[in-house]
Design a protein around this motif. Structure first.
Motif, short mmCIF file in Angstrom:
data_model
loop_
_atom_site.label_atom_id
_atom_site.label_comp_id
_atom_site.label_asym_id
_atom_site.label_seq_id
_atom_site.Cartn_x
_atom_site.Cartn_y
_atom_site.Cartn_z
N ARG A 19 0.85 -1.20 0.00
CA ARG A 19 0.00 0.00 0.00
C ARG A 19 0.88 1.24 0.00
O ARG A 19 1.86 1.32 0.76
N PRO A 20 0.54 2.24 -0.86
CA PRO A 20 1.31 3.48 -0.87
C PRO A 20 1.50 4.06 0.53
O PRO A 20 2.60 4.51 0.89
N GLY A 21 0.45 4.01 1.36
CA GLY A 21 0.52 4.55 2.73
C GLY A 21 1.58 3.86 3.58
O GLY A 21 2.04 4.42 4.58
N ASN A 22 1.98 2.66 3.20
CA ASN A 22 3.01 1.94 3.95
C ASN A 22 4.39 2.02 3.31
O ASN A 22 5.40 2.04 4.01
N ARG B 77 10.36 2.54 7.28
CA ARG B 77 11.30 2.16 8.35
C ARG B 77 10.57 1.59 9.56
O ARG B 77 10.96 0.57 10.12
N GLU B 78 9.48 2.29 9.95
CA GLU B 78 8.69 1.81 11.11
C GLU B 78 8.12 0.43 10.84
O GLU B 78 8.13 -0.45 11.70
N LEU B 79 7.60 0.27 9.62
CA LEU B 79 6.98 -0.99 9.25
C LEU B 79 8.02 -2.12 9.24
O LEU B 79 7.79 -3.21 9.78
N VAL B 80 9.16 -1.84 8.62
CA VAL B 80 10.20 -2.87 8.52
C VAL B 80 10.69 -3.26 9.91
O VAL B 80 10.87 -4.45 10.21
N SER B 81 10.84 -2.29 10.79
CA SER B 81 11.34 -2.64 12.12
C SER B 81 10.32 -3.54 12.83
O SER B 81 10.69 -4.48 13.54
N ALA B 82 9.02 -3.30 12.59
CA ALA B 82 7.99 -4.16 13.19
C ALA B 82 8.03 -5.57 12.58
O ALA B 82 7.93 -6.57 13.30
N ARG C 288 6.02 -2.62 -6.20
CA ARG C 288 5.92 -1.26 -5.66
C ARG C 288 6.66 -1.18 -4.32
O ARG C 288 6.42 -1.97 -3.43
N GLY C 289 7.55 -0.22 -4.20
CA GLY C 289 8.21 0.01 -2.92
C GLY C 289 9.33 -0.96 -2.61
O GLY C 289 9.89 -0.94 -1.51
N ARG C 290 9.67 -1.81 -3.59
CA ARG C 290 10.70 -2.82 -3.32
C ARG C 290 12.02 -2.17 -2.87
O ARG C 290 12.61 -2.54 -1.87
N GLU C 291 12.40 -1.13 -3.62
CA GLU C 291 13.68 -0.49 -3.29
C GLU C 291 13.60 0.27 -1.98
O GLU C 291 14.54 0.27 -1.18
N ARG C 292 12.45 0.93 -1.76
CA ARG C 292 12.31 1.73 -0.53
C ARG C 292 12.33 0.81 0.70
O ARG C 292 12.95 1.13 1.71
N LEU C 293 11.67 -0.31 0.60
CA LEU C 293 11.66 -1.25 1.74
C LEU C 293 13.07 -1.79 2.00
O LEU C 293 13.47 -1.96 3.14
N ALA C 294 13.82 -2.02 0.92
CA ALA C 294 15.19 -2.50 1.09
C ALA C 294 16.02 -1.42 1.79
O ALA C 294 16.77 -1.69 2.74
N GLU C 295 15.83 -0.17 1.35
CA GLU C 295 16.55 0.95 1.97
C GLU C 295 16.17 1.07 3.45
O GLU C 295 16.99 1.46 4.29
N ALA C 296 14.92 0.72 3.76
CA ALA C 296 14.43 0.81 5.14
C ALA C 296 14.87 -0.39 5.97
O ALA C 296 14.51 -0.49 7.14
#
Ligand code: UD1
Ligand code: UDP
Length: 362
Positions: free
Chosen positions: A204-207, A215-220, A237-245
């Protein structure tokens, strides 16, 4: 009198397959147009194979872009193909940009439309899907609701009662059809997972669109992985951002490509827990009786909470909720499944459409 189905994104395919099958059984002529909103083989082709969907007559190859660019390409492509093919009815599914564009084009061309999965509301206009839902339901001529709450929302928005039909959930028809093929063992073995594991899907874009939220989501999620190994079939969607997080593979966290329909549901069927922000996955876990923690502030599918195994969580509450769910297993507050989620929704929808075509009630 041809019925034309507009499909474009992953969640459209399992909703459409039972409707297409039931209309074929009723002898109705049909065509599928694929908008190309989703185009990777693992986001599209694999679903046509797994669900036995017929080949589209056209693929508009609209691809990705900002909402305006993608919707503009959808409008232009769909106007052309619908003008050319002049169907008696266009059927659209869910809440994606392809759904919105198809209904808007048809409203201007004077082509009637039917919306499958009408009336769902998160009441959160910050979600692009909620904007799509409201517009689609205001314009569609036939509305098929999956749950009683959805039917009430349509009535509250002034939709004439004769246009709206409570038919149950065709996505669950697809799940029922796939059930005999849903075996966790081969997928678990192929992915090298232990017997007890959790599955997470996040898109989801919101996540995933902001680095702070990601970052908050990944830490959880990493805290969940300390309790149980987690496998993440990751949406592009968001694959790179989640990796960065910090969502990176480890001994307790597998990050894999999106899975095909049968493989994914097999994995879910064998899971001790699912963590998700998907719409459809909230419904599938309810039927498979797997505990589901949805990382969102709201859901347009509250029936999966009242009549299912779903709970809403935040990144802050996810780790403790996971611990509780892993200890308790799936729990359904009402003790009953959602009404009409019985594998017969495609047939109900086809029945209404066939009568509508026969009446010439345009
Ligand atoms: C869309 C839907 C969302 C749905 C999701 C299901 C809208 C507004 N959103 O979101 O409701 O939950 O599909 O999966 O319609 N991409 C690829 N390959 C693909 C498709 C997409 O790499 O085959 C990447 C692109 O970088 C693209 C991004 O994913 O920019 C987003 O794709 P898009 O279709 O715009 O939206 P989704 O986030 O997939
Ligand atoms: N799904 C799948 N493979 C995956 C993730 C999801 O087959 O790796 C299926 C899932 O079982 C459901 C559909 O895709 O049938 C849901 O799509 P998604 O989560 O992309 O969209 P949403 O429901 O959130 O709109």
């Amino acid at each position: 009198q041809t019925v034309l189905h507009v499909l474009g994104a992953r969640p459209n395919f399992p909703k459409a397959a039972p409707v297409v099958r039931a209309l074929a059984e009723a002898g109705v002529a049909q065509e599928i147009v694929h908008t190309g909103q989703h185009y990777d083989a693992l986001m599209s082709d694999v679903f046509f194979a797994d669900l036995g969907l017929p080949e589209p007559v056209a693929n508009l190859a609209v691809g990705s872009g900002t909402h305006a660019r993608q919707t503009a390409a959808l409008l232009t492509g769909l106007e052309e193909v619908i003008t050319e093919r002049r169907p008696a009815l266009v059927v659209v599914y869910g809440d994606v940009n392809s759904t919105l564009a198809a209904v808007l084009v048809c409203a201007k061309l004077g082509v009637p439309t039917a919306h499958v999965e009408a009336g769902l509301r998160s009441f959160d206009r910050g979600m692009p899907e909620e904007v799509n839902r409201v517009v689609v339901d205001a314009l569609a001529d036939l509305l098929f609701a999956t749950s009683p709450d959805a039917l009430s929302h349509l009535a509250n928005e002034g939709v004439a009662p004769e246009k709206a039909h409570l038919v149950g959930n065709p996505m669950i028809d697809s799940l029922f059809s796939a059930l005999p093929k849903l075996d966790p063992a081969p997928v678990v073995a192929r992915l090298g997972l232990p017997e007890r594991y959790a599955v997470a899907t996040l898109h989801r874009p919101g996540n995933v669109d902001s680095l702070d939220t990601a970052r908050e989501l990944v830490s959880a999620v990493l805290k969940v992985a300390e309790q149980v190994p987690v496998v993440v079939p990751l949406h592009p969607r968001g694959r790179e951002r989640l990796a960065e997080a910090g969502l990176v593979p480890s001994e307790r966290l597998s990050i894999i490509e999106p899975l095909g329909y049968v493989d994914f549901l097999s994995l879910v069927r064998g899971a001790a827990l699912v963590v998700t922000d998907s719409g459809g996955v909230q419904e599938e876990t309810t039927m498979l009786e797997v505990p589901c923690l949805t990382v969102r502030p709201n859901t347009e599918r509250p029936i999966t909470i009242s009549h299912g195994t779903n709970r809403l969580v935040t990144p802050a509450t996810l780790p403790a909720a996971a611990e509780k769910a892993l200890a308790e297993g799936a729990r359904t507050p009402s003790g009953e499944l959602p009404p009409l989620w019985d594998g017969r929704s495609g047939a109900r929808i086809a029945g209404v459409i066939a009568r509508w075509l026969a009446d010439g009630s345009r």
